[in-house]
Design a protein around this motif. Sequence first.
Motif, PDB file in Angstrom:
ATOM      1  N   GLU A 227       0.999  -1.107  -0.058  1.00  0.00           N
ATOM      2  CA  GLU A 227      -0.239  -0.246  -0.215  1.00  0.00           C
ATOM      3  C   GLU A 227       0.894   1.415   0.002  1.00  0.00           C
ATOM      4  O   GLU A 227       2.024   1.301   0.457  1.00  0.00           O
ATOM      5  CB  GLU A 227      -0.866  -0.145   1.095  1.00  0.00           C
ATOM      6  N   GLN A 231      -4.396   0.778  -3.446  1.00  0.00           N
ATOM      7  CA  GLN A 231      -5.552   1.895  -2.938  1.00  0.00           C
ATOM      8  C   GLN A 231      -5.583   3.111  -4.010  1.00  0.00           C
ATOM      9  O   GLN A 231      -6.681   3.348  -4.387  1.00  0.00           O
ATOM     10  CB  GLN A 231      -5.315   2.181  -1.656  1.00  0.00           C
ATOM     11  N   ASP A 235      -8.857   4.167  -6.012  1.00  0.00           N
ATOM     12  CA  ASP A 235      -9.635   5.083  -5.773  1.00  0.00           C
ATOM     13  C   ASP A 235      -9.815   6.080  -6.816  1.00  0.00           C
ATOM     14  O   ASP A 235     -10.488   7.125  -6.688  1.00  0.00           O
ATOM     15  CB  ASP A 235      -8.830   5.718  -4.643  1.00  0.00           C
TER      16      ASP A 235
END
Length: 349
Positions: A227, A231, A235
């Motif tokens: 990460e 993500q 997103d």
Amino acid sequence: MVGAGVGGLATAIGLRRAGWTVTVLERRSRLERYGTAFGLHPTAQAALDRLGLGEALRARAVRYRSARIRRPDGKVLAALPLERVERKAGRPELLISRPYLIDALLAEPDRLGGTRIVYGQRLTDPDGLGADLVVGADGINSAVRTARFGTASGPRPVGAVAWIGIAGYETGVYGETWGAGRFFGMTPVEPGRTNWYATVPEAAAAAAATPDAAAAQLRAAFAGWHEPVPQVLADTDPATWIRYELRHLHPALPAFVDGVGRTALVGDAAHAMTPNLGQGACTALLDAEALARAVAAHGRAALPAALRAYDGERRRSAQRVAFGSRHLHRFMTARRPALRDALLGLLPG
């Protein structure tokens, strides 16, 4: 001037400052404010200062002072040499959104005052322009380069596909993650946003029918990475991503100017390179400032000498950067990364 990108607009500003009347021909119907972040090395910042653009650019740029190279599991392998660059140059690396850079080049009338930008003009014959000087700033598929220098040098694929995008928040994790045959990078670009870019082998990135299909493809390529890589991809809206095939100009041109002293190439038209060193915009700006300075120093009557001086200053330097960027791409995208990672582990972390 052929081409109204970063190199073309900067060259137009420099030539206007030298007293020339400039017309810019742009094949698009309008300037497209696409793209994400450009890195501005201190040498490019100094060139912008000489063009009278430094303060306007610094007003919208962010400083880039800390970044790391990581493995997909998140282990830090090395630090990018940003602090060393700042110590040596006395100023930091900057990052600026491409639309802001274009807007700054267009912003004030005294920079481009009197310059005509003619849109929707697709060049076929530079000789038909009737200009004292033709500057090809028309990118990797340059019509000026083809007309003046032939097709021996041209766009060549490097076997990889890239995506760029913007996340609507600051990740705080900056630098690049290098995996087997692929990499993912994140940089600041402005408060509240993060610039990201990703490259995968061409064989793993077949053209997808829809943005959602392309998104699924890219997300799968980086599944399981540390990460915030997954993500960020989850997103951001795939409709805003820009996908392109990585290409470079090969073989290197024997000259950036023609033999009669009426044509010069700048930017990607002269030395299109892979993005791995982040120097594409910088070299275009350095070209623009050097060409304008040479023309101003020699005067209109000595234009061939001015172009030779420009070629002598810029060609080998720009081509070294392009060569280094291409080889860094090969190193970054090694299919068997164990030796690469071990070598990186010997650098300061």
